[in-house]
Design a protein around this motif. Structure first.
Motif, PDB file in Angstrom:
ATOM      1  N   VAL A  42     -10.790  31.596  -9.883  1.00 58.86           N
ATOM      2  CA  VAL A  42      -9.749  30.565  -9.816  1.00 58.86           C
ATOM      3  C   VAL A  42      -8.671  31.020  -8.839  1.00 58.86           C
ATOM      4  O   VAL A  42      -8.400  32.216  -8.695  1.00 58.86           O
ATOM      5  N   THR A  43      -8.069  30.065  -8.148  1.00 55.08           N
ATOM      6  CA  THR A  43      -6.922  30.361  -7.298  1.00 55.08           C
ATOM      7  C   THR A  43      -5.650  30.074  -8.088  1.00 55.08           C
ATOM      8  O   THR A  43      -5.689  29.326  -9.073  1.00 55.08           O
ATOM      9  N   PRO A  44      -4.523  30.647  -7.696  1.00 52.00           N
ATOM     10  CA  PRO A  44      -3.305  30.517  -8.512  1.00 52.00           C
ATOM     11  C   PRO A  44      -2.907  29.072  -8.831  1.00 52.00           C
ATOM     12  O   PRO A  44      -2.481  28.774  -9.952  1.00 52.00           O
ATOM     13  N   GLY A  45      -3.078  28.181  -7.863  1.00 59.32           N
ATOM     14  CA  GLY A  45      -2.679  26.796  -8.092  1.00 59.32           C
ATOM     15  C   GLY A  45      -3.527  26.066  -9.101  1.00 59.32           C
ATOM     16  O   GLY A  45      -3.125  25.019  -9.626  1.00 59.32           O
ATOM     17  N   ASN A  46      -4.718  26.585  -9.397  1.00 59.41           N
ATOM     18  CA  ASN A  46      -5.614  25.948 -10.368  1.00 59.41           C
ATOM     19  C   ASN A  46      -5.630  26.651 -11.720  1.00 59.41           C
ATOM     20  O   ASN A  46      -6.304  26.204 -12.647  1.00 59.41           O
ATOM     21  N   LEU A  47      -4.886  27.742 -11.832  1.00 59.41           N
ATOM     22  CA  LEU A  47      -4.877  28.501 -13.077  1.00 59.41           C
ATOM     23  C   LEU A  47      -4.409  27.668 -14.279  1.00 59.41           C
ATOM     24  O   LEU A  47      -4.963  27.821 -15.374  1.00 59.41           O
ATOM     25  N   PRO A  48      -3.409  26.768 -14.134  1.00 58.43           N
ATOM     26  CA  PRO A  48      -3.014  25.959 -15.299  1.00 58.43           C
ATOM     27  C   PRO A  48      -4.154  25.142 -15.907  1.00 58.43           C
ATOM     28  O   PRO A  48      -4.170  24.903 -17.115  1.00 58.43           O
ATOM     29  N   THR A  49      -5.134  24.729 -15.090  1.00 57.85           N
ATOM     30  CA  THR A  49      -6.268  23.973 -15.621  1.00 57.85           C
ATOM     31  C   THR A  49      -7.109  24.835 -16.552  1.00 57.85           C
ATOM     32  O   THR A  49      -7.736  24.333 -17.487  1.00 57.85           O
ATOM     33  N   LEU A  50      -7.115  26.147 -16.305  1.00 59.44           N
ATOM     34  CA  LEU A  50      -7.891  27.067 -17.137  1.00 59.44           C
ATOM     35  C   LEU A  50      -7.156  27.495 -18.398  1.00 59.44           C
ATOM     36  O   LEU A  50      -7.778  28.025 -19.319  1.00 59.44           O
ATOM     37  N   SER A  51      -5.856  27.277 -18.444  1.00 59.63           N
ATOM     38  CA  SER A  51      -5.059  27.822 -19.554  1.00 59.63           C
ATOM     39  C   SER A  51      -5.604  27.477 -20.929  1.00 59.63           C
ATOM     40  O   SER A  51      -5.710  28.351 -21.802  1.00 59.63           O
ATOM     41  N   PRO A  52      -5.979  26.206 -21.203  1.00 61.79           N
ATOM     42  CA  PRO A  52      -6.488  25.894 -22.548  1.00 61.79           C
ATOM     43  C   PRO A  52      -7.746  26.676 -22.919  1.00 61.79           C
ATOM     44  O   PRO A  52      -7.880  27.139 -24.047  1.00 61.79           O
ATOM     45  N   ILE A  53      -8.674  26.810 -21.963  1.00 66.61           N
ATOM     46  CA  ILE A  53      -9.928  27.501 -22.294  1.00 66.61           C
ATOM     47  C   ILE A  53      -9.697  29.007 -22.426  1.00 66.61           C
ATOM     48  O   ILE A  53     -10.335  29.678 -23.242  1.00 66.61           O
ATOM     49  N   LEU A  54      -8.763  29.561 -21.656  1.00 61.22           N
ATOM     50  CA  LEU A  54      -8.482  30.991 -21.763  1.00 61.22           C
ATOM     51  C   LEU A  54      -7.850  31.336 -23.105  1.00 61.22           C
ATOM     52  O   LEU A  54      -8.129  32.385 -23.683  1.00 61.22           O
ATOM     53  N   SER A  55      -7.030  30.427 -23.636  1.00 63.99           N
ATOM     54  CA  SER A  55      -6.382  30.691 -24.921  1.00 63.99           C
ATOM     55  C   SER A  55      -7.324  30.480 -26.100  1.00 63.99           C
ATOM     56  O   SER A  55      -7.142  31.066 -27.169  1.00 63.99           O
ATOM     57  N   SER A  56      -8.373  29.662 -25.904  1.00 62.16           N
ATOM     58  CA  SER A  56      -9.284  29.369 -27.017  1.00 62.16           C
ATOM     59  C   SER A  56     -10.559  30.195 -26.987  1.00 62.16           C
ATOM     60  O   SER A  56     -11.317  30.206 -27.955  1.00 62.16           O
ATOM     61  N   SER A  57     -10.821  30.886 -25.897  1.00 63.01           N
ATOM     62  CA  SER A  57     -12.074  31.633 -25.739  1.00 63.01           C
ATOM     63  C   SER A  57     -11.774  33.040 -25.229  1.00 63.01           C
ATOM     64  O   SER A  57     -11.686  33.261 -24.014  1.00 63.01           O
ATOM     65  N   PRO A  58     -11.620  34.021 -26.123  1.00 61.33           N
ATOM     66  CA  PRO A  58     -11.239  35.387 -25.717  1.00 61.33           C
ATOM     67  C   PRO A  58     -12.221  36.061 -24.774  1.00 61.33           C
ATOM     68  O   PRO A  58     -11.838  36.968 -24.032  1.00 61.33           O
ATOM     69  N   SER A  59     -13.483  35.641 -24.795  1.00 61.23           N
ATOM     70  CA  SER A  59     -14.465  36.309 -23.932  1.00 61.23           C
ATOM     71  C   SER A  59     -14.518  35.700 -22.530  1.00 61.23           C
ATOM     72  O   SER A  59     -15.376  36.062 -21.731  1.00 61.23           O
ATOM     73  N   ILE A  60     -13.602  34.770 -22.245  1.00 64.23           N
ATOM     74  CA  ILE A  60     -13.502  34.195 -20.905  1.00 64.23           C
ATOM     75  C   ILE A  60     -12.261  34.767 -20.227  1.00 64.23           C
ATOM     76  O   ILE A  60     -11.174  34.777 -20.801  1.00 64.23           O
ATOM     77  N   SER A  61     -12.435  35.231 -18.998  1.00 66.47           N
ATOM     78  CA  SER A  61     -11.295  35.759 -18.258  1.00 66.47           C
ATOM     79  C   SER A  61     -11.305  35.204 -16.841  1.00 66.47           C
ATOM     80  O   SER A  61     -12.366  34.881 -16.291  1.00 66.47           O
ATOM     81  N   PRO A  62     -10.123  35.101 -16.227  1.00 64.38           N
ATOM     82  CA  PRO A  62     -10.076  34.584 -14.858  1.00 64.38           C
ATOM     83  C   PRO A  62     -10.179  35.707 -13.831  1.00 64.38           C
ATOM     84  O   PRO A  62      -9.724  36.826 -14.061  1.00 64.38           O
ATOM     85  N   LEU A  63     -10.789  35.411 -12.714  1.00 62.86           N
ATOM     86  CA  LEU A  63     -10.712  36.257 -11.525  1.00 62.86           C
ATOM     87  C   LEU A  63      -9.832  35.487 -10.551  1.00 62.86           C
ATOM     88  O   LEU A  63     -10.282  34.518  -9.916  1.00 62.86           O
TER      89      LEU A  63
END
Length: 474
Positions: A42-63
């Motif tokens: 993910v690029t910084p400008g798209n990180l907010p779109t990932l926020s819900p899934i990152l908070s609900s799925s501990p085994s998912i992380s962003p690069l």
């Protein structure tokens, strides 16, 4: 074979909401239900779109990587939502600048991914990335199987794209459909031989056909014949296609505006079952003023109850909202579409037929009033019309219908004589829900995909005979 360890999957989305959200829904399922470790680029400008899934799925992380500097994309822009439609195609070559940073990350990771799952708009450079790493690359399609089959054929056979009225046949597909060129992929229609962006898009789809596997947001009861045709058409001759949809059946908790959501759903509570038409043309469309005026006039003249969601920038005529206040509601900006379609009061959906909207309507059992604009939307509209759960009311992104005629068409479509269309929508909804339930076709395909990834985890030190040998591609 040794017991499979937890697979680590590298996921690469395309930065458009309609592409990212279903892929994130899939990641949520793979993580929470099947225990996969997932890294999402993910690029910084798209990180907010990932926020819900990152908070609900501990085994998912962003690069998190910087958006590549590109002559094709304005500085500071990282998502197609921020650009006019004619610039969306430029993201396809621009994103290739992520290849080398991902390669560096991979070689420094203590437990690198065993496979890449990437959006079909990133196929060319992620294909090369997978080659360089000697791991499989799977293509994720946010479009249906019918849509993928047509776009693959276009780029494989390269019919003339000079005459928009030219009828393009697809004889290998079920029922041998044909479409005017004007109703097919804009990416293909805009192809110019020798143009750097055009050639990168052509390469993208030709390499997509060679993907090691395909993951599609659809289900067998809706597109079984097209899924089987895809298995015959893929370049490598394999049959690794997993239809895992409708992914909306287990959605990631999206970021929502609670105030708007409560206001909209409370308004819908005041109307009888199936009596409201939901009107929305997706997150990318801002209808030109004349078109917006025609739509508003038609809704007013039709006498229908309606909820109209418009993107910011749409010019709703002055006084319109006040005149229709007793039976109409205009939402400007974001609207909770899944919840709206799932509300008992909503019986019809006037839509551009983007695949996400189609799938959400299918799950909800809402009949469609189709107004396809471009991309794969004419294909999607044909699919649902042939399935008996949709009625065509208009077509074309720039079409400005005559208001009285559109009002007549809408009123006639929603009238009692089309009760069979709503019944058919309810029947297909039940098929969709059974597909993702335990033992259903999509449930089985998802388990099969996970089993394949687990095999890769065990064999990750081995070379894959089916993959091309390493080449100096960087």
């Amino acid at each position: 074979m040794a017991e499979a360890a937890t697979p680590h999957l590298l996921v690469i989305p395309f930065p458009a909401h309609g592409h990212m959200l279903p892929l994130l829904d899939l990641c949520h399922l793979l993580s929470t239900r099947h225990g996969l470790t997932i890294t999402i680029v993910v690029t910084p400008g798209n990180l907010p779109t990932l926020s819900p899934i990152l908070s609900s799925s501990p085994s998912i992380s962003p690069l998190i990587l910087p958006f590549p500097s590109s002559p094709y994309i304005p500085t500071g822009v990282e998502n197609t939502y921020q650009v006019p439609p004619n610039l969306i195609r430029n993201f396809i070559p621009a994103l290739s600048g992520l290849l080398y940073p991902i390669l560096q990350w991979f070689h420094s990771h203590p437990n690198p991914p065993v496979a890449i799952l990437s959006d079909f708009f990133t196929s060319a450079w992620t294909f090369r990335l997978a080659q360089s790493l000697s791991i499989p690359r799977l293509s994720f399609s946010p479009s249906g199987a019918f849509g993928i089959a047509t776009i693959h054929q276009l780029w494989r056979e390269m019919p003339s794209n000079s005459d928009p009225n030219l009828l393009i046949p697809f004889p290998s597909l079920p029922n041998s459909p044909s479409f005017p060129l004007s109703q097919l992929s804009t990416l293909f229609r805009d192809y110019i031989k020798g143009d750097s962006v055009s050639e990168s898009i052509k390469e993208n789809f030709l390499l997509d056909i060679q993907s090691w596997g395909f993951v599609v947001n659809t289900f067998s009861d809706l597109e079984g014949d097209y899924i089987e045709q895809l298995k015959k058409d893929i370049a490598a001759g394999h049959r690794r296609i997993w239809a895992v949809g409708p992914l909306v059946a287990s959605p990631v908790e999206r970021k929502t505006d609670a105030v708007i959501k409560e206001k909209v759903l409370t308004w819908l509570d005041g109307f009888p079952e199936g009596s409201v038409v939901y009107v929305c043309f997706g997150s990318q469309v801002v209808p030109p003023p004349q078109q917006a005026a025609a739509i508003s006039a038609a809704l007013e003249l039709s006498g229908l109850r309606f909820l109209w969601c418009v993107r910011e920038g749409t010019e709703v005529p002055a006084g319109f909202e006040e005149r229709v206040a007793a039976r109409g509601f205009v939402v400007k900006g974001w609207a909770p579409q899944v919840e709206i379609l799932g509300h008992a009061a909503v019986g019809w959906f006037l839509t551009h037929c983007g695949w996400n909207s189609v799938i959400e309507a299918v799950v909800a059992g809402v009949a469609l009033l189709t107004w396809p604009h471009g991309a794969d939307q004419f294909i999607d509209a044909r699919l649902l019309e042939d399935a008996g759960m949709a009625v065509r009311v208009a077509e074309g992104r720039s079409t400005v219908p005559e208001a009285q005629e559109l009002a007549r068409i809408l009123a006639a479509a929603v009238g009692g004589r089309n009760s069979r269309v709503r019944e058919r929508a309810a029947e297909i909804s039940e098929m969709a829900k059974k597909a993702v339930a335990e033992g259903g076709s999509s449930f089985r395909d998802l388990h099969s995909l996970v089993a394949e990834l687990k095999k890769m985890t065990v064999a990750n030190e081995q070379s894959y005979a089916e993959l091309p040998a390493f080449k100096n591609l960087i």
